[in-house]
Design an enzyme around this catalytic site. Sequence first.
Site, PDB file in Angstrom:
ATOM      1  N   ASP A  15      17.426  -1.751   0.998  1.00 37.10           N
ATOM      2  CA  ASP A  15      17.669  -3.148   1.363  1.00 37.10           C
ATOM      3  C   ASP A  15      18.194  -3.936   0.166  1.00 37.10           C
ATOM      4  OD1 ASP A  15      16.658  -2.567   3.902  1.00 37.10           O
ATOM      5  OD2 ASP A  15      14.615  -3.081   3.295  1.00 37.10           O
ATOM      6  N   SER A  39      14.624  -2.226  -8.620  1.00 38.82           N
ATOM      7  CA  SER A  39      13.609  -2.498  -7.600  1.00 38.82           C
ATOM      8  C   SER A  39      12.572  -1.392  -7.488  1.00 38.82           C
ATOM      9  CB  SER A  39      14.280  -2.726  -6.236  1.00 38.82           C
ATOM     10  OG  SER A  39      14.745  -1.516  -5.667  1.00 38.82           O
TER      11      SER A  39
END
Length: 297
Positions: free
Chosen positions: A244, A274
Site C-alpha cells: 500500500d 515502511s
Amino acid sequence: MRILNFGSLNIDHVYRVDHISAPGETVTDLELQYQAGGKGLNQSIALAKSGVTTYHVGCVGKDGGMLLSLLEQAGVKTDYLKPVDELNGHAIIQVSKDGQNSIVIHKGSNQAIRKEDVDWCLEQVQPGDLVLTQNETSQVPYLAEVCRQKKIPLAFNPSPFTSSLMEEFPFEAVTYLLINETEGQQISGRMEPEKIVDMLLEKYSNMRIVLTLGADGVLYADRNCRIRQAAFPVQAVDTTGAGDTFTGFFLGSVLQQRDIQTALRNACAAAAISVTGFGAAVSIPTMQRVEEFLEGR
C-alpha cells in the site's frame, strides 16, 4: 491534481506471534495491538504523505472515529466519507518474528457503498483528477464501468484478488494496474514477469502496468517502454502495508509530474522504510524521509 481513493477503512487486530499458525494449529500470541488499517486507508495516507491532494471516499462505521482522526492528521481529506450505522470493517492479523503476516478481513462498513454514492462522488471529479480503488469495498466493478464511460483515469489494485474479478471487473477501464507477482499470475495465467505484462498489454494495450516482485523490485510496462527498479535491502520487521505504501508513493509521484523511473524509485524507497517499523499506517514515511533515505544511493 487530486486523487479520489474509493477505499476500505479497517480497525486492525494485530497479534504478534512466534510464527504464523499452520492449518489446524493453535498458537498463543506474544502481544495484541489495535491499529488503523485497510488497504484504502493505508494507500490514502501514503498518497497524502507523498505530497498529493488526497480525498478518501467510502463509508465509515459507527466505531470508526479513530480512523477519521488518523486520516485527517495525515492530511487526507474526508469530505466524501459517509458515516453508516454499522460496525466498521476490521482485520485479524498475525505478524511473526521474521516480519511475515497472515490476514483475515471482515468487510463491515466497507460493503455499505451504494451505486448512488459512486455516482454522486464521480460528479465531483475535476480535470486532471485520478480515481483509485482496491478490492475491499462494494461497487468496485460499477465504479470502474462509470469511470470508463466518463473517461476518468482509474488506478486499480486488485487486492485481495478474487476469481469473480475476472468475470465482473472491466479491466479495459484501468489506466494504472498495480499488482504483485501472485496477482499478475492469477490475472494473466502466466508465471514469468515479462510474460505476465506481455499478455496484459496484448489484451489491454492502453494499460500501464506496475508489477511488484518482492525482493526483485518492480517492473513497469506500457505499450511504449519497460522499466525495472531494484528493491532497497533493509531489515524487515513487519511487511504489513508495504504494498500500500508503494502504491501511494508511486501514484503520488506520478500525479506530481515525476517521471516513471523517479516514481518507481520513490515508491520502492517508501516501501523499504515502511517494513522497518511495526504496523501499517503508522510506518508510512513522509516524502522528506524518503528523500533522505535516497540521498547518496
